[in-house]
Write an enzyme that holds these catalytic residues in place. Structure first.
Site, PDB file in Angstrom:
ATOM      1  N   SER B  10      30.499  76.479  38.670  1.00  0.00           N
ATOM      2  CA  SER B  10      29.490  76.097  37.883  1.00  0.00           C
ATOM      3  C   SER B  10      29.886  75.946  36.553  1.00  0.00           C
ATOM      4  O   SER B  10      30.981  76.450  36.346  1.00  0.00           O
ATOM      5  CB  SER B  10      28.255  77.141  38.019  1.00  0.00           C
ATOM      6  OG  SER B  10      27.323  76.823  36.857  1.00  0.00           O
ATOM      7  N   HIS B  11      29.613  75.144  35.481  1.00  0.00           N
ATOM      8  CA  HIS B  11      29.818  75.207  34.168  1.00  0.00           C
ATOM      9  C   HIS B  11      29.499  76.515  33.539  1.00  0.00           C
ATOM     10  O   HIS B  11      29.885  77.006  32.584  1.00  0.00           O
ATOM     11  CB  HIS B  11      28.917  74.225  33.298  1.00  0.00           C
ATOM     12  CG  HIS B  11      29.508  72.912  33.483  1.00  0.00           C
ATOM     13  ND1 HIS B  11      29.622  72.170  34.650  1.00  0.00           N
ATOM     14  CD2 HIS B  11      30.192  71.957  32.841  1.00  0.00           C
ATOM     15  CE1 HIS B  11      30.187  71.099  34.561  1.00  0.00           C
ATOM     16  NE2 HIS B  11      30.457  70.865  33.238  1.00  0.00           N
ATOM     17  N   SER B  12      28.551  77.162  34.205  1.00  0.00           N
ATOM     18  CA  SER B  12      27.927  78.415  33.702  1.00  0.00           C
ATOM     19  C   SER B  12      28.211  79.794  34.713  1.00  0.00           C
ATOM     20  O   SER B  12      28.173  79.711  35.834  1.00  0.00           O
ATOM     21  CB  SER B  12      26.268  78.639  33.627  1.00  0.00           C
ATOM     22  OG  SER B  12      25.850  79.746  33.691  1.00  0.00           O
ATOM     23  N   ASP B  69      28.526  72.295  40.350  1.00  0.00           N
ATOM     24  CA  ASP B  69      26.927  71.888  40.004  1.00  0.00           C
ATOM     25  C   ASP B  69      27.039  70.316  39.001  1.00  0.00           C
ATOM     26  O   ASP B  69      26.498  69.610  39.581  1.00  0.00           O
ATOM     27  CB  ASP B  69      26.648  72.790  38.630  1.00  0.00           C
ATOM     28  CG  ASP B  69      27.536  73.023  37.590  1.00  0.00           C
ATOM     29  OD1 ASP B  69      28.637  72.476  37.415  1.00  0.00           O
ATOM     30  OD2 ASP B  69      27.148  74.103  36.591  1.00  0.00           O
TER      31      ASP B  69
END
Lengths: 214, 128
Positions: B10-12, B69
């Site tokens: 994920s980017h996060s 994502d």
């Protein structure tokens, strides 16, 4: 006897390689805020920051890079961008440079350069599962590839201008790939940040070559 | 571990970690899950080096299914796979599925001992 009797271009001097690396990196740094502003309008607002991180990593290796042959520089620059950008632009520009590196040794005239450039564009299309007309970096690279392939004699100034015209032409397009595609029709009217980055790098390369290779 | 493993990209970092927590609650320790999030300086983004590290951390000879994502996560995962040693590359797939639902479904399938192809197909059937 030279091993390289295939009439390929003689490699660029270390001084020209240095100017190319420095000018491309400086140009991106100078426009980092603009790139981020463009990306805020249609994406997640980190394109300038990411590109800047990528070119700083390249700058840090300038001394080692200029000692390499051009294909090795392209390969290494691609890898540095992949490892440092941290966004979609890393794999996109990284794949482009690494693909140029593969056959760069065969460059000897416009026709062979056109083949090498086209392979680069195709690799970006494959990486991004994209094609021209979707408001991406490909909308700058593909028309330039077409110009090279046309075989018409092409000056560096004309190539540079074509890059700018192609980037501008992304403004009326609706994004169909990347985060901007979530905006649908609201992406229309904005310059694509990736297209702008590609334009900036190409113009920087052309301006150095025009000065240094008269 | 003979089950297929899962890598969440994920980017996060928080999002990846949260999904791992959800999976763990459902399948316990039957499936190894790596959560990879953020770019190399810890901001939102993805980092091929750390994705590769995640794949190697949970390596299973049964294969590794990656859930991503957004676009950059997918492309950086491709770069990470290409950097693996050749014999491992064919045992890693990126699932074209929503990351939360896809990961939960993939992990549940993997915990039953399903093959990589079945794990992937099950994840990709989510929401179709």
């Amino acid at each position: 006897m030279s091993q390289h009797s295939d009439a390929s271009f003689p490699d660029l001097s270390a001084a020209i390689k240095r100017r190319l690396i420095e000018h491309v990196c400086e140009t991106i740094e100078e426009h980092a805020e603009e790139l981020t502003r463009l990306d805020k309008a249609v994406g997640d607002g980190d394109h300038g920051i990411n590109m800047s991180r990528g070119v700083r990593a390249i700058s840090a290796e300038t001394e080692q890079l200029v000692q390499l042959e051009t294909p090795r520089i392209l390969q290494r620059v691609g890898m540095i961008l992949v490892m440092n950008i941290g966004g979609a632009a890393g794999p996109i520009f990284g794949t482009f440079f690494m693909t140029l590196a593969k056959d760069f040794r065969t460059a000897r005239d416009q026709a062979s350069l056109a083949q090498i450039f086209e392979a680069g564009v195709e690799s970006v299309c494959a990486r991004g599962k994209s094609r021209p007309g979707q408001k991406t970096v490909i909308d700058v690279l593909a028309p330039l590839s077409g110009l090279l392939l046309s075989g018409k004699p092409l000056s560096l100034a004309a190539f540079s201008e074509a890059a700018s015209a192609a980037a501008e032409a992304t403004i009326p397009l609706q994004a169909q790939r990347g985060r901007a595609s979530f905006l649908g029709a609201r992406s229309i009217g904005h310059l694509d940040p990736g297209a702008r980055s590609a334009e900036l790098m190409i113009k920087a390369v052309c301006s150095v070559l025009a000065k240094e290779c008269k | 571990m003979t089950n297929v493993s899962i890598v969440l990209v994920s980017h996060s970092a928080k999002l990846a970690e949260g999904i791992r927590e959800m999976i763990h609650q459902m399948v316990g320790d039957n499936v190894q899950v790596a959560a990879v999030g953020g770019n190399l300086v810890g901001d939102l983004g993805t980092d091929p080096k750390r994705i590769r590290g995640g794949i190697e951390e949970v390596w299973s000879d049964a294969g590794v299914a990656i859930l991503v994502d957004l676009g950059g996560a997918e492309m950086n995962s491709e770069m990470a796979i290409e950097a693996l040693e050749p014999r491992r590359r064919s045992k890693v797939v990126i699932c074209d599925a929503p990351i939360v639902e896809g990961a939960v479904v993939a992990a549940t399938e993997a915990s039953g001992g399903s093959s990589l192809a079945v794990v992937r197909a099950t994840a990709e059937a989510v929401g179709r």
